[in-house]
Design a protein around this motif. Structure first.
Motif, PDB file in Angstrom:
ATOM      1  N   PRO A 197      29.176 -35.840 -36.899  1.00 17.93           N
ATOM      2  CA  PRO A 197      27.841 -35.222 -36.896  1.00 17.93           C
ATOM      3  C   PRO A 197      26.891 -35.920 -37.876  1.00 17.93           C
ATOM      4  O   PRO A 197      27.128 -35.883 -39.084  1.00 17.93           O
ATOM      5  CB  PRO A 197      28.118 -33.774 -37.327  1.00 17.93           C
ATOM      6  CG  PRO A 197      29.552 -33.538 -37.012  1.00 17.93           C
ATOM      7  CD  PRO A 197      30.234 -34.852 -37.188  1.00 17.93           C
ATOM      8  N   PRO A 198      25.844 -36.554 -37.399  1.00 17.85           N
ATOM      9  CA  PRO A 198      24.997 -37.380 -38.273  1.00 17.85           C
ATOM     10  C   PRO A 198      24.249 -36.590 -39.345  1.00 17.85           C
ATOM     11  O   PRO A 198      24.110 -37.063 -40.477  1.00 17.85           O
ATOM     12  CB  PRO A 198      24.033 -38.058 -37.299  1.00 17.85           C
ATOM     13  CG  PRO A 198      24.036 -37.205 -36.077  1.00 17.85           C
ATOM     14  CD  PRO A 198      25.395 -36.611 -35.987  1.00 17.85           C
ATOM     15  N   LEU A 199      23.735 -35.400 -39.011  1.00 18.40           N
ATOM     16  CA  LEU A 199      22.985 -34.624 -40.005  1.00 18.40           C
ATOM     17  C   LEU A 199      23.906 -34.135 -41.122  1.00 18.40           C
ATOM     18  O   LEU A 199      23.549 -34.194 -42.311  1.00 18.40           O
ATOM     19  CB  LEU A 199      22.278 -33.446 -39.341  1.00 18.40           C
ATOM     20  CG  LEU A 199      21.158 -33.803 -38.360  1.00 18.40           C
ATOM     21  CD1 LEU A 199      20.584 -32.542 -37.730  1.00 18.40           C
ATOM     22  CD2 LEU A 199      20.058 -34.594 -39.060  1.00 18.40           C
ATOM     23  N   LEU A 200      25.082 -33.649 -40.762  1.00 18.61           N
ATOM     24  CA  LEU A 200      26.026 -33.189 -41.770  1.00 18.61           C
ATOM     25  C   LEU A 200      26.530 -34.364 -42.613  1.00 18.61           C
ATOM     26  O   LEU A 200      26.745 -34.228 -43.826  1.00 18.61           O
ATOM     27  CB  LEU A 200      27.203 -32.470 -41.100  1.00 18.61           C
ATOM     28  CG  LEU A 200      26.861 -31.116 -40.453  1.00 18.61           C
ATOM     29  CD1 LEU A 200      28.052 -30.558 -39.689  1.00 18.61           C
ATOM     30  CD2 LEU A 200      26.411 -30.119 -41.516  1.00 18.61           C
ATOM     31  N   LEU A 201      26.726 -35.515 -41.987  1.00 17.66           N
ATOM     32  CA  LEU A 201      27.110 -36.706 -42.740  1.00 17.66           C
ATOM     33  C   LEU A 201      26.028 -37.092 -43.747  1.00 17.66           C
ATOM     34  O   LEU A 201      26.322 -37.477 -44.881  1.00 17.66           O
ATOM     35  CB  LEU A 201      27.371 -37.873 -41.794  1.00 17.66           C
ATOM     36  CG  LEU A 201      28.755 -37.960 -41.149  1.00 17.66           C
ATOM     37  CD1 LEU A 201      28.838 -39.214 -40.295  1.00 17.66           C
ATOM     38  CD2 LEU A 201      29.855 -37.973 -42.193  1.00 17.66           C
ATOM     39  N   THR A 202      24.763 -36.981 -43.328  1.00 20.59           N
ATOM     40  CA  THR A 202      23.665 -37.301 -44.234  1.00 20.59           C
ATOM     41  C   THR A 202      23.631 -36.327 -45.403  1.00 20.59           C
ATOM     42  O   THR A 202      23.393 -36.725 -46.553  1.00 20.59           O
ATOM     43  CB  THR A 202      22.322 -37.266 -43.486  1.00 20.59           C
ATOM     44  OG1 THR A 202      22.352 -38.215 -42.419  1.00 20.59           O
ATOM     45  CG2 THR A 202      21.169 -37.597 -44.409  1.00 20.59           C
ATOM     46  N   ALA A 203      23.862 -35.042 -45.117  1.00 18.33           N
ATOM     47  CA  ALA A 203      23.893 -34.048 -46.193  1.00 18.33           C
ATOM     48  C   ALA A 203      25.012 -34.358 -47.186  1.00 18.33           C
ATOM     49  O   ALA A 203      24.819 -34.266 -48.407  1.00 18.33           O
ATOM     50  CB  ALA A 203      24.068 -32.649 -45.600  1.00 18.33           C
ATOM     51  N   LEU A 204      26.191 -34.732 -46.663  1.00 22.10           N
ATOM     52  CA  LEU A 204      27.303 -35.113 -47.544  1.00 22.10           C
ATOM     53  C   LEU A 204      26.970 -36.382 -48.330  1.00 22.10           C
ATOM     54  O   LEU A 204      27.305 -36.511 -49.511  1.00 22.10           O
ATOM     55  CB  LEU A 204      28.576 -35.323 -46.716  1.00 22.10           C
ATOM     56  CG  LEU A 204      29.221 -34.068 -46.120  1.00 22.10           C
ATOM     57  CD1 LEU A 204      30.395 -34.443 -45.225  1.00 22.10           C
ATOM     58  CD2 LEU A 204      29.683 -33.119 -47.234  1.00 22.10           C
ATOM     59  N   ARG A 205      26.313 -37.313 -47.675  1.00 21.85           N
ATOM     60  CA  ARG A 205      25.901 -38.565 -48.332  1.00 21.85           C
ATOM     61  C   ARG A 205      24.943 -38.267 -49.485  1.00 21.85           C
ATOM     62  O   ARG A 205      25.061 -38.840 -50.578  1.00 21.85           O
ATOM     63  CB  ARG A 205      25.243 -39.460 -47.285  1.00 21.85           C
ATOM     64  CG  ARG A 205      24.670 -40.762 -47.788  1.00 21.85           C
ATOM     65  CD  ARG A 205      24.176 -41.549 -46.584  1.00 21.85           C
ATOM     66  NE  ARG A 205      23.331 -42.676 -46.954  1.00 21.85           N
ATOM     67  CZ  ARG A 205      22.833 -43.540 -46.078  1.00 21.85           C
ATOM     68  NH1 ARG A 205      23.111 -43.415 -44.793  1.00 21.85           N
ATOM     69  NH2 ARG A 205      22.060 -44.532 -46.476  1.00 21.85           N
ATOM     70  N   PHE A 206      23.997 -37.363 -49.262  1.00 20.79           N
ATOM     71  CA  PHE A 206      23.071 -36.968 -50.322  1.00 20.79           C
ATOM     72  C   PHE A 206      23.797 -36.234 -51.447  1.00 20.79           C
ATOM     73  O   PHE A 206      23.449 -36.376 -52.623  1.00 20.79           O
ATOM     74  CB  PHE A 206      21.963 -36.090 -49.748  1.00 20.79           C
ATOM     75  CG  PHE A 206      20.872 -36.857 -49.041  1.00 20.79           C
ATOM     76  CD1 PHE A 206      21.043 -38.189 -48.690  1.00 20.79           C
ATOM     77  CD2 PHE A 206      19.687 -36.246 -48.710  1.00 20.79           C
ATOM     78  CE1 PHE A 206      20.051 -38.896 -48.038  1.00 20.79           C
ATOM     79  CE2 PHE A 206      18.673 -36.943 -48.070  1.00 20.79           C
ATOM     80  CZ  PHE A 206      18.857 -38.263 -47.723  1.00 20.79           C
TER      81      PHE A 206
END
Length: 293
Positions: free
Chosen positions: A28-37
């Protein structure tokens, strides 16, 4: 020159992050971005907390929220548009970010009316556009404008607004003088917004499919791409104008081109030369300070 050197490093890191993202499995790209942040915030916390104004005043929270919304808006639009727009169309629209930042900066009084700066930004836009066209010749793709492109354009507006709001907040004394603090709180709020969208739109259980290599790549992207790149941008924003900061985005397709040459030397041809020459000339003019005169 230190800020310009930092933005050169920024362009290299951002250009390098695109193929690295492609190595991640279908998650999931949005959740991955949240984890990345979240990883980026964890890496910045030890640096930001040493600042005497680490905890923002209540009156600055709305400003940090707007900056976080800019980050969330751009990444959400980019991930959604990736499935509804062509790569050439997205690359073409992203070329407008420095010009948008310059125009918004004029409105908020953080840019000077300088015809040379506008000319240099247009020169860089032409170079980046030629690089995008050259890549489309190699990989295929078409220029179009539909719903996906419209959404991505709104994301580009959000991306252009981020350094403008940062510069305005600094100039008005509303934001912390520490680049680490500004980066930390904008990523905290941006990551929270992206995470909320991911929880609402994406299957959380899919994160269980993340492998060890995916986790290591995510940590690299969080620390090396998100934390460091946004800190470099905030650091440069204190000395440079929003138009000059965002103009280094023209170098990102140039870095991607060099990576493509390293992986596939047979793709080297004269079709890359005009765009490369214009982009390099643009950055040289910015670094020399002539564009601001």
């Amino acid at each position: 020159m230190r800020e310009h050197a930092g933005m050169l490093l920024w362009a290299f890191l951002v250009g390098l992050s695109f193929p690295v993202v492609g190595w991640l499995d279908a998650l999931p790209p949005l959740l991955l971005t949240a984890l990345r942040f979240a990883v980026a915030c964890a890496g910045l916390w030890w640096l930001a907390r040493r600042s005497p104004d680490f905890w923002p005043a209540w009156r600055t929270l709305p400003l940090y929220a707007v900056m976080g919304l800019c980050l969330a808006g751009f990444f959400s639009a980019m991930f959604w548009a990736a499935h509804h727009a062509t790569a050439l169309s997205m690359a073409t629209l992203y070329v407008t970010v420095p010009l948008q930042a310059y125009a918004m900066g004029l409105v908020l009084g953080v840019e000077r009316r300088a015809w040379r700066m506008l000319a240099v930004l247009l020169l860089g836009a032409c170079g980046a556009l030629l690089l995008a066209v050259a890549e489309s010749v190699i990989e295929g793709g078409a220029l179009q404008f539909g719903k996906g492109e419209a959404v991505f354009f709104l994301g580009c507006v959000a991306s252009a607004l981020y350094p403008v709001i940062s510069k305005w907040g600094l100039a008005s004394g509303r934001l912390s003088a520490s680049a680490a603090v500004r980066t930390f709180w904008s990523l905290v709020l941006g990551g929270g917004l992206v995470g909320a969208m991911g929880l609402a739109l994406e299957p959380v259980g899919a994160l269980a499919l993340m492998s060890l290599s995916d986790a290591l790549l995510l940590i690299y992207l969080g620390l090396g791409s998100s934390a460091l790149t946004f800190w470099l941008m905030q650091h440069a924003t204190a000395a440079l104008t929003p138009g000059a900061v965002t103009a280094y985005g023209y170098l990102v397709p140039f870095v991607s081109m060099l990576l493509l040459f390293a992986q596939s030397p047979e793709t080297i041809s004269w079709v890359w030369l005009p765009g490369s020459a214009l982009v390099v000339l643009t950055i040289a003019l910015l670094a020399s300070g002539r564009a601001a005169r």
